[in-house]
Write a protein that holds these residues in place. Sequence first.
Motif, short mmCIF file in Angstrom:
data_model
loop_
_atom_site.label_atom_id
_atom_site.label_comp_id
_atom_site.label_asym_id
_atom_site.label_seq_id
_atom_site.Cartn_x
_atom_site.Cartn_y
_atom_site.Cartn_z
N SER A 142 0.82 -1.21 0.00
CA SER A 142 0.00 0.00 0.00
C SER A 142 0.86 1.26 0.00
O SER A 142 0.55 2.23 -0.67
CB SER A 142 -0.95 0.00 1.20
N SER A 143 1.97 1.23 0.75
CA SER A 143 2.85 2.40 0.79
C SER A 143 4.07 2.23 -0.13
O SER A 143 4.86 3.15 -0.27
CB SER A 143 3.33 2.65 2.22
N ARG A 144 4.21 1.04 -0.71
CA ARG A 144 5.34 0.71 -1.60
C ARG A 144 6.68 0.89 -0.87
O ARG A 144 7.64 1.38 -1.45
CB ARG A 144 5.29 1.54 -2.88
N ASN A 145 6.71 0.50 0.40
CA ASN A 145 7.92 0.62 1.21
C ASN A 145 8.35 -0.74 1.73
O ASN A 145 7.55 -1.66 1.85
CB ASN A 145 7.70 1.55 2.39
N PHE A 146 9.63 -0.83 2.06
CA PHE A 146 10.22 -2.04 2.63
C PHE A 146 10.76 -1.71 4.01
O PHE A 146 11.30 -0.63 4.23
CB PHE A 146 11.38 -2.52 1.74
N PHE A 147 10.65 -2.70 4.90
CA PHE A 147 11.11 -2.53 6.28
C PHE A 147 11.87 -3.78 6.69
O PHE A 147 11.55 -4.88 6.23
CB PHE A 147 9.92 -2.30 7.21
N SER A 148 12.88 -3.61 7.54
CA SER A 148 13.65 -4.78 7.98
C SER A 148 14.32 -4.49 9.32
O SER A 148 14.39 -3.35 9.76
CB SER A 148 14.72 -5.13 6.94
N ASN A 149 14.83 -5.57 9.93
CA ASN A 149 15.68 -5.38 11.10
C ASN A 149 17.09 -5.07 10.60
O ASN A 149 17.35 -5.08 9.38
CB ASN A 149 15.63 -6.60 12.03
N SER A 150 18.01 -4.79 11.49
CA SER A 150 19.34 -4.38 11.05
C SER A 150 20.06 -5.49 10.29
O SER A 150 20.78 -5.22 9.33
CB SER A 150 20.18 -3.91 12.23
N ARG A 151 19.87 -6.74 10.67
CA ARG A 151 20.51 -7.86 9.95
C ARG A 151 19.86 -8.09 8.60
O ARG A 151 20.44 -8.71 7.73
CB ARG A 151 20.42 -9.14 10.78
N GLY A 152 18.64 -7.62 8.41
CA GLY A 152 17.92 -7.85 7.17
C GLY A 152 18.05 -6.77 6.12
O GLY A 152 17.32 -6.76 5.13
N GLU A 153 18.98 -5.84 6.32
CA GLU A 153 19.13 -4.74 5.36
C GLU A 153 19.48 -5.24 3.95
O GLU A 153 18.95 -4.74 2.96
CB GLU A 153 20.20 -3.74 5.83
N ASN A 154 20.37 -6.22 3.85
CA ASN A 154 20.72 -6.75 2.53
C ASN A 154 19.53 -7.47 1.90
O ASN A 154 19.32 -7.38 0.69
CB ASN A 154 21.92 -7.70 2.62
N LEU A 155 18.78 -8.17 2.70
CA LEU A 155 17.58 -8.84 2.21
C LEU A 155 16.59 -7.80 1.69
O LEU A 155 15.98 -7.98 0.64
CB LEU A 155 16.97 -9.67 3.34
N LYS A 156 16.43 -6.70 2.42
CA LYS A 156 15.54 -5.63 2.00
C LYS A 156 15.97 -5.03 0.67
O LYS A 156 15.15 -4.84 -0.23
CB LYS A 156 15.51 -4.54 3.08
N LYS A 157 17.27 -4.79 0.51
CA LYS A 157 17.77 -4.23 -0.75
C LYS A 157 17.54 -5.18 -1.91
O LYS A 157 17.19 -4.76 -3.01
CB LYS A 157 19.26 -3.90 -0.62
N ASN A 158 17.73 -6.48 -1.66
CA ASN A 158 17.49 -7.46 -2.72
C ASN A 158 16.01 -7.51 -3.11
O ASN A 158 15.68 -7.60 -4.29
CB ASN A 158 17.97 -8.85 -2.29
#
Length: 167
Positions: A142-158
């Motif tokens: 709905s907002s076209r945004n991604f969220f993650s924990n600090s360890r998941g930043e690379n996963l979020k970028k992918n």
Amino acid sequence: MENDDALQKVLRAFEKFYTVKTCDVAEPFCAFAEFHAHGEQFFLTKAAKVADIDTNEYVFFAQEKFLDAARLADLAEEAWKRGLRFVNPYFGHKNSDISLVILADESDSEAKKIVRKFRRYKSYKFGIYGWSAFNVSFCDFSSRNFFSNSRGENLKKNLQKILLLKN
């Protein structure tokens, strides 16, 4: 992009490096992927093997119409618990990471805040037998945004690259 289309796109991308399973995956997850890598270190010749190194990752996928903080916490706890069942620590084990990817049509503001606070880490025999860490990332369509924990930043970028949504 619809949630089902996005899931298929993400799974196709993961299939390049992971073994993806969509059948016989227990609720609340809709898919599961695993990655295994084995490395060896030698000193001058192969007969003088110094170490075996195994790295694993287990990824759980979930689809949600509405993701609130309680549901996010439940999914994260269940993924961590199930992922730890796969871990087999031994002297050559380096790490076994457990990841959670959630594709949500909508999410509340509380879920967006608490996702940063998810920290799970387990060391086996003080790190000699390796460790496990937890990565979590979710997409709010709905907002076209991604969220993650600090360890998941690379996963979020992918995920951003795969789904071509801006954050």
